[in-house]
Design an enzyme around this catalytic site. Structure first.
Site, PDB file in Angstrom:
ATOM      1  N   ASP A 202       0.854  -1.201   0.000  1.00 59.50           N
ATOM      2  CA  ASP A 202       0.000   0.000   0.000  1.00 59.50           C
ATOM      3  C   ASP A 202       0.885   1.245   0.000  1.00 59.50           C
ATOM      4  OD1 ASP A 202      -3.108   0.804   1.126  1.00 59.50           O
ATOM      5  OD2 ASP A 202      -1.496   2.258   1.501  1.00 59.50           O
ATOM      6  N   ASN A 210      -2.876  13.231  -3.590  1.00 60.24           N
ATOM      7  CA  ASN A 210      -4.096  13.715  -4.262  1.00 60.24           C
ATOM      8  C   ASN A 210      -4.443  15.118  -3.784  1.00 60.24           C
ATOM      9  OD1 ASN A 210      -4.829  11.638  -5.976  1.00 60.24           O
ATOM     10  ND2 ASN A 210      -5.999  10.536  -4.423  1.00 60.24           N
ATOM     11  N   ASP A 219      -3.230   9.898 -10.150  1.00 53.06           N
ATOM     12  CA  ASP A 219      -3.370   8.795 -11.125  1.00 53.06           C
ATOM     13  C   ASP A 219      -2.025   8.460 -11.779  1.00 53.06           C
ATOM     14  OD1 ASP A 219      -6.015   8.577 -10.644  1.00 53.06           O
ATOM     15  OD2 ASP A 219      -6.704   9.389 -12.558  1.00 53.06           O
ATOM     16  N   GLU A 245      -5.020   2.307  -3.835  1.00 51.98           N
ATOM     17  CA  GLU A 245      -3.556   2.445  -3.894  1.00 51.98           C
ATOM     18  C   GLU A 245      -2.916   1.236  -3.226  1.00 51.98           C
ATOM     19  OE1 GLU A 245      -4.888   2.760  -0.815  1.00 51.98           O
ATOM     20  OE2 GLU A 245      -3.249   4.002  -0.036  1.00 51.98           O
TER      21      GLU A 245
HETATM   22  P1  GH3 Z   1      -1.695   5.246   4.442  1.00 51.33           P
HETATM   23  O1  GH3 Z   1      -0.255   5.561   4.458  1.00 51.33           O
HETATM   24  O2  GH3 Z   1      -2.249   4.952   5.782  1.00 51.33           O
HETATM   25  O3  GH3 Z   1      -2.026   4.173   3.475  1.00 51.33           O
HETATM   26  O4  GH3 Z   1      -2.438   6.570   3.972  1.00 51.33           O
HETATM   27  P2  GH3 Z   1      -3.131   6.849   2.591  1.00 51.33           P
HETATM   28  O5  GH3 Z   1      -3.384   8.303   2.487  1.00 51.33           O
HETATM   29  O6  GH3 Z   1      -2.340   6.243   1.490  1.00 51.33           O
HETATM   30  O7  GH3 Z   1      -4.448   6.016   2.726  1.00 51.33           O
HETATM   31  P3  GH3 Z   1      -5.953   6.413   2.627  1.00 51.33           P
HETATM   32  O8  GH3 Z   1      -6.715   5.126   2.663  1.00 51.33           O
HETATM   33  O9  GH3 Z   1      -6.298   7.425   3.693  1.00 51.33           O
HETATM   34  O10 GH3 Z   1      -6.127   7.132   1.241  1.00 51.33           O
HETATM   35  C1  GH3 Z   1      -6.011   6.439   0.052  1.00 51.33           C
HETATM   36  C2  GH3 Z   1      -6.284   7.422  -1.040  1.00 51.33           C
HETATM   37  O11 GH3 Z   1      -6.123   6.835  -2.327  1.00 51.33           O
HETATM   38  C3  GH3 Z   1      -7.672   7.960  -0.985  1.00 51.33           C
HETATM   39  C4  GH3 Z   1      -8.209   7.776  -2.398  1.00 51.33           C
HETATM   40  O12 GH3 Z   1      -8.877   8.912  -2.872  1.00 51.33           O
HETATM   41  C5  GH3 Z   1      -6.976   7.533  -3.193  1.00 51.33           C
HETATM   42  N1  GH3 Z   1      -7.247   6.764  -4.406  1.00 51.33           N
HETATM   43  C6  GH3 Z   1      -7.838   5.562  -4.501  1.00 51.33           C
HETATM   44  N2  GH3 Z   1      -7.945   5.193  -5.799  1.00 51.33           N
HETATM   45  C7  GH3 Z   1      -7.406   6.195  -6.535  1.00 51.33           C
HETATM   46  C8  GH3 Z   1      -7.227   6.399  -7.941  1.00 51.33           C
HETATM   47  O13 GH3 Z   1      -7.584   5.582  -8.799  1.00 51.33           O
HETATM   48  N3  GH3 Z   1      -6.634   7.570  -8.326  1.00 51.33           N
HETATM   49  C9  GH3 Z   1      -6.247   8.501  -7.417  1.00 51.33           C
HETATM   50  N4  GH3 Z   1      -5.671   9.593  -7.867  1.00 51.33           N
HETATM   51  N5  GH3 Z   1      -6.411   8.325  -6.097  1.00 51.33           N
HETATM   52  C10 GH3 Z   1      -6.983   7.200  -5.652  1.00 51.33           C
HETATM   53 MG    MG Z   2      -2.114   4.145   1.468  1.00 50.45          MG
HETATM   54 MG    MG Z   3      -5.000   1.867   1.251  1.00 48.56          MG
END
Ligand code: GH3
Ligand code: MG
Ligand code: MG
Ligand code: MG
Length: 338
Positions: A202, A210, A219, A245
């Site tokens: 992850d 973002n 992305d 992610e």
């Molecule tokens: P951690 O280190 O705990 O994993 O923190 P994090 O911020 O990586 O985890 P969190 O679950 O809080 O956020 C994951 C983010 O990934 C939120 C979501 O909007 C983003 N995300 C998920 N799928 C996509 C995608 O296809 N494109 C983009 N740009 N962002 C995405």
């Molecule tokens: Mg994450």
């Molecule tokens: Mg995650």
């Protein structure tokens, strides 16, 4: 002596003409005909129609060529030939897997039974000798149309198959496909009593990327992360996008010690070099939860237990500061750190 119509006997003009300058995709034809005059005339006309022509004078040679997948897909077969006759060749062609072949069978007379036998053996079309050059051309065009249509269908089918199993953004396996692969690998491990490694990875603080640079840049980071992970594993490992992610890596035959090395390589391929984006280079790190199912053991290993263990180890990696891998064993050893 063969009874050829005058039109078919007249040879095509030679030398450069408008046809010689044509650059469209060439089709290939295999002509199997033991009569030298028919053979020469048919070959000459197909060349004039821009086909790449392969000629043989008996069925055995034809079959040798047709055993290969890259053999011509259009085949003109004489019924009566030494070695293997046209009808037997049709049967062999149809019993073989591989690309579709369009078979035009040449018969010596218009005996109705002959035609039925030929078509039932697998011929797509037939021509009764003597035939007119225009008729041969029309039938060749019909065959080419079908082969082109078939090629387009195969291409569309392959594209759909790829799309249904791959993630749009990263082009690595999507969640459905990577889960199917996990089911298969768990089953394979059970049958062959081999080891199996699973890594849940992850990206760290991805939400912040973002929030800072916008979703499109996020992305781009995801796309490059997927590419790097895919490039960092062995050809028989599987990398899929498990969630937003989050990535799932399956490493068949991998022991705990190898997995630790692999996890470190994956961590490094993301964290060691910033990802170039239109907003400039972005540094991102990866946390990994690693589980190694031993070749044998009393524990029941299922997809669920592996995923749960990898997920729990990933949680530990996050808790312990991120940019690290944790091995999910009873001892929960830390295997790599930042
Ligand atoms: P951690 O280190 O705990 O994993 O923190 P994090 O911020 O990586 O985890 P969190 O679950 O809080 O956020 C994951 C983010 O990934 C939120 C979501 O909007 C983003 N995300 C998920 N799928 C996509 C995608 O296809 N494109 C983009 N740009 N962002 C995405
Ligand atoms: Mg994450
Ligand atoms: Mg995650
Ligand atoms: Mg013959």
């Amino acid at each position: 002596m063969s009874n050829l119509p005058v039109t078919a006997l007249s040879m095509p003009p030679t030398g450069a003409g408008p046809d010689a300058a044509r650059t469209k995709t060439q089709h290939a034809v295999l002509i199997a005909e033991d009569d030298p005059i028919f053979r020469r005339v048919i070959a000459s006309w197909f060349k004039r129609w821009d086909y790449r022509v392969t000629v043989v004078d008996n069925g055995l040679d034809a079959w040798e060529i047709l055993k290969h997948d890259d053999a011509p897909q259009m085949i003109v077969l004489d019924w009566m030939m030494p070695g293997v006759d046209g009808v037997e060749l049709c049967r062999r062609i149809r019993s073989r897997e591989g690309p579709y072949r369009y078979v035009l069978l040449l018969t010596a007379n218009d005996n109705q039974q002959d035609v039925v036998t030929g078509l039932e053996a697998g011929a797509d079309d037939y021509l009764t000798k003597p035939f007119d050059v225009d008729e041969l051309h029309a039938r060749a065009r019909a065959g080419t149309r079908i082969l082109d249509l078939q090629a387009a269908l195969v291409q569309a089918h392959d594209a759909l198959k790829f799309e249904s199993a791959h993630d749009h953004l990263t082009t690595i396996w999507n969640r459905g496909a990577i889960m199917e692969l996990l089911i298969k690998e768990v089953e394979r491990r059970r049958r062959f009593e081999s080891t199996l490694g699973v890594i849940m990875a992850d990206l760290d603080f991805f939400k912040k990327i973002n929030d800072t640079y916008g979703h499109l840049i996020g992305d781009a980071v995801l796309r490059e992360a997927g590419r790097r992970l895919g490039a960092a594993v062995r050809t028989y490992d599987w990398v899929g996008r498990y969630g937003g992610e989050e990535f799932l890596i399956i490493a068949p035959g991998c022991e705990a010690a190898d997995l630790v090395v692999m996890a470190e390589r994956l961590r490094d391929c993301i964290g060691s070099v910033s990802i170039e984006t239109t907003a400039g280079p972005i540094a991102v790190t990866l946390s990994l939860g690693v589980v190694a199912a031993p070749a044998q053991g009393r524990d029941v290993v299922t997809c669920e237990t592996l995923l749960q263990a990898a997920d729990a180890a990933l949680y530990v990696a996050k808790e312990r500061g991120r940019n690290r891998a944790e091995l999910a064993l009873a001892t929960q050893n830390a295997v790599a750190g930042s």
